[in-house]
Design a protein around this motif. Structure first.
Motif, PDB file in Angstrom:
ATOM      1  N   VAL A  19      29.545  -5.178 -27.474  1.00 58.00           N
ATOM      2  CA  VAL A  19      30.831  -5.032 -26.751  1.00 58.00           C
ATOM      3  C   VAL A  19      31.997  -5.460 -27.653  1.00 58.00           C
ATOM      4  O   VAL A  19      33.021  -5.929 -27.173  1.00 58.00           O
ATOM      5  CB  VAL A  19      30.835  -5.857 -25.434  1.00 58.00           C
ATOM      6  N   VAL A  25      34.959  -0.106 -25.250  1.00 55.00           N
ATOM      7  CA  VAL A  25      34.118  -0.499 -24.106  1.00 55.00           C
ATOM      8  C   VAL A  25      34.815  -0.059 -22.814  1.00 55.00           C
ATOM      9  O   VAL A  25      34.189   0.506 -21.904  1.00 55.00           O
ATOM     10  CB  VAL A  25      33.867  -2.035 -24.124  1.00 55.00           C
ATOM     11  N   CYS A 122      30.248   4.076 -30.107  1.00 58.62           N
ATOM     12  CA  CYS A 122      30.907   4.294 -28.813  1.00 58.62           C
ATOM     13  C   CYS A 122      31.895   5.439 -28.954  1.00 58.62           C
ATOM     14  O   CYS A 122      32.596   5.536 -29.966  1.00 58.62           O
ATOM     15  CB  CYS A 122      31.681   3.048 -28.375  1.00 58.62           C
TER      16      CYS A 122
END
Ligand code: SF4
Length: 224
Positions: A19, A25, A122
């Motif tokens: 994270v 995130v 991500c």
């Protein structure tokens, strides 16, 4: 072999739990709330996406990041989007996987002698990670590169950002991104670069199917 396998499991578990980049995130959590119509009944993965494939691969393919409604939705890189269609179709032509499509996590896809990953795990807004996000994610990519260091002969980077980050990690200086570039890292390893098979490139003709397939021809004929 067993240790190597365990290491991949550990590395991938660390990726999924990461994270570090607060902006990303937050962003990936919100993609699901803006689902495109055709996926409105599906649950999204919405977590970092690890690499996958053959843990003794000779070919490592390094992309940019999971796509919002591709990897970020399905939980696997190059899965459920048009870039994945191009990549898996090309791999299938050279017997580097068992099927010509990559639709979802349980579709039975098996990569042969190939490991697929990305420089950023991500999905970033507009496919543009910030430099600090690329830096944050470097440790994950370094671990994957370390695990494949013995077996890997060809590192194929897709797009300029992946190419630059690979050169940064391997301390390769003054090399400029070019489609089809081949750079010998040492006696048994080469870096190759290609345009990314994103819609932006394939729909505009910047990357044609012939240009794309020639990258894999070159790899198969000369390096694997
Ligand atoms: S982009 Fe990489 S470093 Fe940043 S949160 Fe995702 S997995 Fe962690």
């Amino acid at each position: 072999m067993q240790d190597c396998n365990l290491n991949f499991i550990e590395v991938n578990e660390d990726i999924i739990k990461c994270v570090k980049c607060t902006r990303l995130v937050e962003y990936i959590k919100n993609i699901e709330s803006k689902k495109v119509k055709r996926y409105r009944n599906l649950n999204y993965w919405s977590k970092p996406v690890s690499g996958f494939g053959d843990i003794d691969a000779e070919l490592m393919i390094i992309g940019l990041a999971p796509a919002a409604h591709g990897g970020n939705r399905t939980g696997r890189m190059f899965t459920g989007d048009s870039s994945g269609d191009w990549l898996i179709k090309a791999l299938y032509e050279f017997n580097l996987c068992n099927q010509s499509y990559s639709h979802h996590l349980n579709d039975g896809l098996i990569l042969r002698n190939v490991y697929i990953t990305s420089i950023v795990k991500c999905c970033p807004p507009k496919n543009k990670p910030l430099p600090e996000e690329v830096n944050n994610c470097e440790e994950h990519l370094r671990k994957e590169l370390g695990l494949l260091a013995k077996s890997c002969k060809v590192f194929l980077t897709l797009g300029k950002l992946a190419f630059d980050q690979f050169c940064n990690i391997y301390e390769i200086r003054k090399l400029k991104f070019k489609h089809g570039l081949i750079y010998r890292i040492d006696a048994d390893k080469v870096l190759m670069s290609s345009y990314h098979p994103s819609r932006q490139n394939t729909n505009t003709g910047k990357l044609t199917w012939e240009m794309w397939i020639n990258i894999f021809r070159e790899i198969m004929h000369n390096f694997l």
